[in-house]
Write an enzyme that holds these catalytic residues in place. Sequence first.
Site, PDB file in Angstrom:
ATOM      1  N   SER A 100       0.838  -1.190   0.000  1.00  0.00           N
ATOM      2  CA  SER A 100       0.000   0.000   0.000  1.00  0.00           C
ATOM      3  C   SER A 100       0.877   1.246   0.000  1.00  0.00           C
ATOM      4  CB  SER A 100      -0.961  -0.043   1.191  1.00  0.00           C
ATOM      5  OG  SER A 100      -1.987   0.901   1.044  1.00  0.00           O
TER       6      SER A 100
ATOM      7  N   GLU B 141       0.169  -3.952  -4.082  1.00  0.00           N
ATOM      8  CA  GLU B 141      -1.026  -3.119  -4.200  1.00  0.00           C
ATOM      9  C   GLU B 141      -0.760  -1.668  -3.803  1.00  0.00           C
ATOM     10  OE1 GLU B 141      -4.526  -6.459  -3.872  1.00  0.00           O
ATOM     11  OE2 GLU B 141      -4.186  -5.202  -2.111  1.00  0.00           O
TER      12      GLU B 141
ATOM     13  N   HIS C 255      -5.184  -7.301   1.060  1.00  0.00           N
ATOM     14  CA  HIS C 255      -4.229  -6.192   1.111  1.00  0.00           C
ATOM     15  C   HIS C 255      -3.077  -6.418   2.089  1.00  0.00           C
ATOM     16  CE1 HIS C 255      -3.399  -2.199  -0.332  1.00  0.00           C
ATOM     17  NE2 HIS C 255      -3.468  -1.632   0.856  1.00  0.00           N
TER      18      HIS C 255
END
Length: 309
Positions: A147, A171, A290
């Site tokens: 992230s 991601e 995630h």
Amino acid sequence: MAIVEVMRRGDSEAEKEVKDVFFDLETEEQNTPKKPAPESSPPKMSLKEFQVQTDDGMTWHVEQSGSGVAPHIICIPSGEGDCHSFHKLAPLLSSAFTVITFDMPGFSRSIPAPHAFDNLSPYVIANQVIGLMDKLSIPTATIYGSSSGGNIALAMLQEHERHVERIIIHEVPMHVLESMRDWATWPASEDPKIVALCQGIFLNGMNEDKDAWIGLGEEYHKRLERNYVTWGKNYIPVVEKTRWEKEELKRLAKKVNWTLGGQMPLAWFFDNVVLCTEVGIKIKVLDSKHFPYVSIPEVVAEYIKECCK
């Protein structure tokens, strides 16, 4: 009321907003694990926890595992900012690496310098991490980040390539939803709403193994209550300051390993697929959402080792 209970119960208004903006929340019965699995103990390792003050005035909470001699890997926390999320991954890597991770400045146990959040960008944060590497006498390292940790890892590669062996990222956000951008303008009276929204997003939207996420512990989730507000008001807009110059990324592509979670909704990170295809970066899909280093740390550890061969 226990934090875990609050996370599972949620705030009705907040959860409705999360549902409208992000994803279809399951029912409370589905959200609550029937039989919470006991948290499995990570492999034993030599763990050092200490504080380091860097020349920019930051005081960092740092955790180190491994021999101290093996090649370094630096694990950068994502938006929640607390390095305890790596507590299962780190021991799995410590036989091959010296693993360094830390709480981000202003998060959990790290103390920011005055004005640390002024004009913040991934490149400012990258400079902060490089300053910590200098204090720890780490000339080069592999960087892992998911992230917004991936945005910072990429910024380190772009601006400090000689210090970065390679980056392994998962991601990476390339834009911010308008509804989240507005959080920076909310008054302090709305901070509990930010906390409730984030608790719902992280538990229900970003983790396929809810027991693993909750199993990070009461103290961890208590620290996140403050961190969510710091993230929402200071860090969320930062991701849009990442430089996505395709010619530069083509040049750096051989130093980049990129993963996506196969259980995440495709639309959330489809721009990652498009970018990687355009600049020649290979993508690996993991059976996760995630936070693969929370839910499937063994798989992530083997992948990291393979990338670094």
